[in-house]
Design a protein around this motif. Structure first.
Motif, PDB file in Angstrom:
ATOM      1  N   GLY A 126       0.786  -1.217   0.000  1.00  0.00           N
ATOM      2  CA  GLY A 126       0.000   0.000   0.000  1.00  0.00           C
ATOM      3  C   GLY A 126       0.822   1.272   0.000  1.00  0.00           C
ATOM      4  O   GLY A 126       0.529   2.208  -0.729  1.00  0.00           O
ATOM      5  N   THR A 127       1.875   1.322   0.819  1.00  0.00           N
ATOM      6  CA  THR A 127       2.639   2.558   1.007  1.00  0.00           C
ATOM      7  C   THR A 127       4.129   2.293   0.839  1.00  0.00           C
ATOM      8  O   THR A 127       4.648   1.294   1.326  1.00  0.00           O
ATOM      9  CB  THR A 127       2.380   3.148   2.403  1.00  0.00           C
ATOM     10  N   VAL A 128       4.784   3.188   0.128  1.00  0.00           N
ATOM     11  CA  VAL A 128       6.243   3.153   0.032  1.00  0.00           C
ATOM     12  C   VAL A 128       6.780   3.895   1.244  1.00  0.00           C
ATOM     13  O   VAL A 128       6.493   5.076   1.452  1.00  0.00           O
ATOM     14  CB  VAL A 128       6.732   3.811  -1.273  1.00  0.00           C
ATOM     15  N   PRO A 137       1.633   6.901  -0.288  1.00  0.00           N
ATOM     16  CA  PRO A 137       0.817   5.790  -0.797  1.00  0.00           C
ATOM     17  C   PRO A 137       1.088   5.550  -2.279  1.00  0.00           C
ATOM     18  O   PRO A 137       1.026   6.472  -3.093  1.00  0.00           O
ATOM     19  CB  PRO A 137      -0.624   6.282  -0.578  1.00  0.00           C
ATOM     20  N   CYS A 138       1.407   4.327  -2.590  1.00  0.00           N
ATOM     21  CA  CYS A 138       1.582   3.917  -3.988  1.00  0.00           C
ATOM     22  C   CYS A 138       1.369   2.410  -4.028  1.00  0.00           C
ATOM     23  O   CYS A 138       2.315   1.631  -3.931  1.00  0.00           O
ATOM     24  CB  CYS A 138       2.974   4.278  -4.503  1.00  0.00           C
ATOM     25  N   PRO A 139       0.109   1.978  -4.137  1.00  0.00           N
ATOM     26  CA  PRO A 139      -0.185   0.548  -4.058  1.00  0.00           C
ATOM     27  C   PRO A 139       0.463  -0.256  -5.176  1.00  0.00           C
ATOM     28  O   PRO A 139       0.905   0.277  -6.202  1.00  0.00           O
ATOM     29  CB  PRO A 139      -1.714   0.500  -4.132  1.00  0.00           C
ATOM     30  N   HIS A 140       0.519  -1.532  -4.906  1.00  0.00           N
ATOM     31  CA  HIS A 140       1.162  -2.534  -5.745  1.00  0.00           C
ATOM     32  C   HIS A 140       0.825  -2.372  -7.230  1.00  0.00           C
ATOM     33  O   HIS A 140       1.688  -2.464  -8.099  1.00  0.00           O
ATOM     34  CB  HIS A 140       0.674  -3.892  -5.230  1.00  0.00           C
ATOM     35  N   HIS A 141      -0.458  -2.162  -7.543  1.00  0.00           N
ATOM     36  CA  HIS A 141      -0.882  -2.123  -8.948  1.00  0.00           C
ATOM     37  C   HIS A 141      -0.472  -0.829  -9.640  1.00  0.00           C
ATOM     38  O   HIS A 141      -0.597  -0.717 -10.857  1.00  0.00           O
ATOM     39  CB  HIS A 141      -2.392  -2.339  -9.065  1.00  0.00           C
ATOM     40  N   TRP A 142       0.019   0.148  -8.897  1.00  0.00           N
ATOM     41  CA  TRP A 142       0.643   1.330  -9.489  1.00  0.00           C
ATOM     42  C   TRP A 142       2.153   1.196  -9.509  1.00  0.00           C
ATOM     43  O   TRP A 142       2.813   1.571 -10.483  1.00  0.00           O
ATOM     44  CB  TRP A 142       0.291   2.580  -8.678  1.00  0.00           C
ATOM     45  N   LEU A 143       2.719   0.683  -8.406  1.00  0.00           N
ATOM     46  CA  LEU A 143       4.172   0.665  -8.253  1.00  0.00           C
ATOM     47  C   LEU A 143       4.850  -0.270  -9.246  1.00  0.00           C
ATOM     48  O   LEU A 143       5.855   0.099  -9.875  1.00  0.00           O
ATOM     49  CB  LEU A 143       4.527   0.262  -6.817  1.00  0.00           C
ATOM     50  N   GLY A 168       4.003  -1.835   8.021  1.00  0.00           N
ATOM     51  CA  GLY A 168       4.469  -1.583   6.665  1.00  0.00           C
ATOM     52  C   GLY A 168       5.955  -1.800   6.454  1.00  0.00           C
ATOM     53  O   GLY A 168       6.592  -1.086   5.684  1.00  0.00           O
ATOM     54  N   PHE A 169       6.522  -2.833   7.101  1.00  0.00           N
ATOM     55  CA  PHE A 169       7.969  -3.066   6.997  1.00  0.00           C
ATOM     56  C   PHE A 169       8.348  -4.064   5.909  1.00  0.00           C
ATOM     57  O   PHE A 169       9.519  -4.179   5.560  1.00  0.00           O
ATOM     58  CB  PHE A 169       8.527  -3.568   8.335  1.00  0.00           C
ATOM     59  N   GLY A 170       7.395  -4.822   5.373  1.00  0.00           N
ATOM     60  CA  GLY A 170       7.712  -5.952   4.508  1.00  0.00           C
ATOM     61  C   GLY A 170       8.455  -5.577   3.248  1.00  0.00           C
ATOM     62  O   GLY A 170       9.647  -5.861   3.089  1.00  0.00           O
ATOM     63  N   MET A 171       7.756  -4.945   2.289  1.00  0.00           N
ATOM     64  CA  MET A 171       8.405  -4.558   1.044  1.00  0.00           C
ATOM     65  C   MET A 171       9.576  -3.622   1.304  1.00  0.00           C
ATOM     66  O   MET A 171      10.618  -3.704   0.640  1.00  0.00           O
ATOM     67  CB  MET A 171       7.408  -3.882   0.111  1.00  0.00           C
TER      68      MET A 171
END
Length: 534
Positions: free
Chosen positions: A49-51, A115-121, A310-313
């Motif tokens: 969801g978020t970078v 915010p920059c969700p997966h389908h945008w990033l 939000g630590f994963g990616m």
């Protein structure tokens, strides 16, 4: 069906955000790579969801931070987090973070999370790198086998649309093939569970009229506080009308009725369209080894953790940065292959720390007692909600959404980092003070408008000189060893205070390798250590 041989320096397997980050760092360092991704690259069910803020600094390094900000998130949409009995019903607590248009940059970074969700990033990064033959990305391309040899690696790949095959010969391979990494399993590497596995259900849906109905009550994330059923996030995925609800399936593991769950969570009579639902396993695992021969594991193939915080990616992107510059230094000939051993030494402890912090955030949600009365539209319900509000105001609930110590405040410890007699400053997940202590991420300070100290780092070593020290000996030593070095004289007293020492030597990833008020007595040995000659 045709077969050919492809030669490259690094083979990357997996085209998610972390695999693409790996390719971006290698390209930034001038290293040739080939990326294979089995899917067509289309993201139907976005996860990320978020970078995070450190990842935004890394994207800034690659010239992509503004592209992330421009990907589509509305500048006026609140980035708040709210705890509610339902989106359209009672609000119990809210953390106000403003909107992107209102927000100012933090003092410790030139970037803020966005915010920059997966389908945008993923499409954004894919376009930046390019699909073959214009770039290194090969979609609809499956890895059939991978072998590590003394000379490098040999991979067999298949192009699924044409049926053609190829042999890939490279020096190194990087496995970014996810939590169930086939490459990791084939190499016989275990992952150790730190906490029990849990099953969740994600429901992606459209509610196009909901943002307008909510108005000022919009939020980036709504945490459900329904005692019997829902207590996980409902998140806006585009700031317009796309949402994702996280729920738990039934006790027997079968999916919950998606439409019923969404209507309960929304709590407003508004048109809803269910787009997809998926079950997923939340694991807290870290691989025992990050390397097998000339194969390295990055991102979810090395560690999996709760999305809470939000630590994963973002942990995976920092993995790619750490390994990327080291691979480049070795391939360019100015570092020893031993330097690659420090990838695990430096990154493994931080994965464990992120796993533990993410689980603390999850447990905070799981253990929160929700009295049934908070659902009531009555004075009794008002009292129950007020009591819950007071409890949350005096808890550390903000820690899940403000953890600079996890994103920035860590130290690398490895043979390639100088040691000091004094211990590093104590840093906490929710409290962090920038420092130039060896192993830390070098502090940010503005040198001029839109130019940060962080913008000086990236290629080779960088020496920051805050005094009038003669550093000719360092320049000569690096030249003799073919180590790329740039030096900067900085005459700003405030920046000098932040950096603490007169001389600070920074690695390509922006982490401090050595510091002192004078050049080290063993200058030759210091430079050798930094480049992996231990």
């Amino acid at each position: 069906m045709n077969h050919r041989t492809i030669e490259t320096q690094v083979l990357i397997v997996g085209g998610g955000p972390v695999g693409l980050a790996m390719a971006l760092e290698l390209r930034y360092q001038g290293i040739d790579c080939l990326l294979v991704e089995q899917s067509d690259g289309v993201i139907d069910h976005p996860k990320v969801g978020t970078v995070g803020p450190r990842s935004m600094e890394i994207f800034r390094r690659w010239g992509l931070a503004q592209s992330v900000r421009d990907a589509g998130w509305p500048a006026d949409h609140p980035l708040d987090v709210a705890w509610v009995t339902a989106v359209g019903k009672h609000e119990i607590h809210r953390l106000k973070f403003g909107s992107h248009a209102e927000r100012t940059l933090p003092p410790h970074s030139p970037e803020s999370e966005h915010p920059c969700p997966h389908h945008w990033l993923v499409p954004l990064l894919t376009k930046e790198l390019g699909i073959a033959p214009a770039g290194p990305i090969n979609l609809n391309c499956r890895l059939e086998s991978l072998e590590s040899t003394q000379q490098g690696i040999v991979g067999q790949i298949k192009f699924l649309e044409s049926g053609d095959t190829a042999t890939v010969e490279a020096k190194y391979a990087v496995a970014c093939d996810g939590a169930s990494s086939l490459i990791r399993k084939t190499c016989g590497i275990d992952t150790l569970a730190h906490h029990p596995t849990r099953i969740f259900q994600n429901i992606l849906f459209q509610a196009p009229e909901l943002p307008e109905i909510l108005g000022a009550r919009r939020a980036l994330v709504f945490f459900m506080m329904t005692p019997d059923n829902l207590r996980y996030p409902l998140r806006s995925m585009d700031g317009v009308g796309l949402y994702r609800l996280t729920a738990t399936p039934h006790e027997d593991g079968t999916p919950r009725d998606s439409e019923k769950a969404v209507k309960e969570a929304v709590g407003i009579d508004t048109p809803i369209e269910i787009l997809s639902t998926s079950l997923w396993y939340l694991t807290h695992r870290v691989a025992t080894d990050y390397q097998s021969g000339n194969i390295f594991f990055v991102g979810d193939s090395a560690h999996t953790l709760s999305p809470s915080g939000g630590f994963g990616m973002n942990t995976g992107v920092s993995d790619a940065l750490d390994l990327g510059w080291k691979l480049a230094a070795v391939l360019q000939g100015w570092a020893s292959p031993q330097l690659l051993d420090t990838y695990q030494t430096e990154r493994h402890p931080l994965a464990v720390a992120a796993v533990e912090e993410a689980n603390l955030n999850l447990e905070r949600t799981l253990k929160r007692t929700l009295p049934p009365e908070i659902m009531l539209d009555s004075p009794e319900g008002d009292r129950a909600r007020q009591q819950m509000t007071e409890k949350m105001q005096h808890s550390d609930v903000n820690r899940e959404f403000n953890a600079p110590g996890i994103h920035f405040g860590f130290y690398y410890e490895s043979p390639a980092i100088a040691t000091e007699p004094e211990k590093p400053p104590v840093q906490k997940p929710d409290e962090w003070t920038p420092t130039s202590y060896p192993g830390s991420r070098a502090p940010h300070a503005w040198l001029e408008a839109n130019k940060s100290t962080l913008d000086l780092f990236g290629h080779g070593l960088v020496l920051l000189n805050f005094g009038d020290r003669d550093v000719t000996a360092l320049i000569d030593t690096c030249q003799a060893k073919n180590v790329p070095l740039r030096t900067y004289q900085i005459d700003d007293r405030e920046i000098a205070k932040i950096y603490e020492k007169t001389l600070v030597l920074v690695r390509p990833d922006g982490h401090v390798a050595w510091r002192g008020d004078d050049l080290p007595d063993d200058l030759d040995g210091t430079i050798d250590r930094i480049r992996g000659y231990f």
